[in-house]
Write a protein that holds these residues in place. Sequence first.
Motif, mmCIF file in Angstrom:
data_model
loop_
_atom_site.group_PDB
_atom_site.id
_atom_site.type_symbol
_atom_site.label_atom_id
_atom_site.label_comp_id
_atom_site.label_asym_id
_atom_site.label_seq_id
_atom_site.Cartn_x
_atom_site.Cartn_y
_atom_site.Cartn_z
ATOM 1 N N SER A 131 41.232 41.248 48.866
ATOM 2 C CA SER A 131 39.812 41.395 48.361
ATOM 3 C C SER A 131 39.757 42.930 48.545
ATOM 4 O O SER A 131 40.722 43.598 49.019
ATOM 5 N N PHE A 177 46.058 36.509 49.761
ATOM 6 C CA PHE A 177 44.996 37.057 49.238
ATOM 7 C C PHE A 177 44.272 38.458 49.409
ATOM 8 O O PHE A 177 44.200 38.484 50.684
ATOM 9 N N THR A 198 43.035 39.429 44.193
ATOM 10 C CA THR A 198 44.365 39.026 43.549
ATOM 11 C C THR A 198 45.034 38.391 44.790
ATOM 12 O O THR A 198 44.662 38.257 45.873
ATOM 13 N N SER A 199 46.228 37.832 44.261
ATOM 14 C CA SER A 199 47.343 37.072 45.184
ATOM 15 C C SER A 199 48.505 37.009 45.052
ATOM 16 O O SER A 199 48.903 37.705 44.032
ATOM 17 N N LYS A 243 34.515 33.273 43.166
ATOM 18 C CA LYS A 243 34.976 32.820 42.018
ATOM 19 C C LYS A 243 34.733 33.987 40.860
ATOM 20 O O LYS A 243 35.509 34.081 40.102
ATOM 21 N N MET A 280 37.096 36.698 41.485
ATOM 22 C CA MET A 280 38.641 36.170 41.140
ATOM 23 C C MET A 280 38.596 36.341 39.500
ATOM 24 O O MET A 280 39.739 36.883 38.875
#
Length: 96
Positions: A59, A57, A39-40, A30, A33
């Motif tokens: 990282s 997704f 990011t996605s 969280k 993000m």
Amino acid sequence: MKQVEFASGLVEIDASVIADGLDIALPLLKEQMRAGRITSRSERGIDDDSGRYRLTFYSEHRRFRLVVDEAGAIIQRSTLNFGDSPLPKSIRRAGG
């Protein structure tokens, strides 16, 4: 809530599914993000893949991908781990 749901044209995913896929603790997910470090991308299938969605997704060191059907059932999940190396920028580009 189911793990993946579609509501009002949006995809809603249980955050614990993403945290598990990226192998990070939920509070850290969280935080990252909110900071834009995770990011996605969402893609909708066409032709033979109609009715499926690919949700990816990113990282710093991992890419986590889900393929789900239009009911939100997870069909496939995969993780690509780059270890100590950061994800190549090309992996995050649109269409890549």
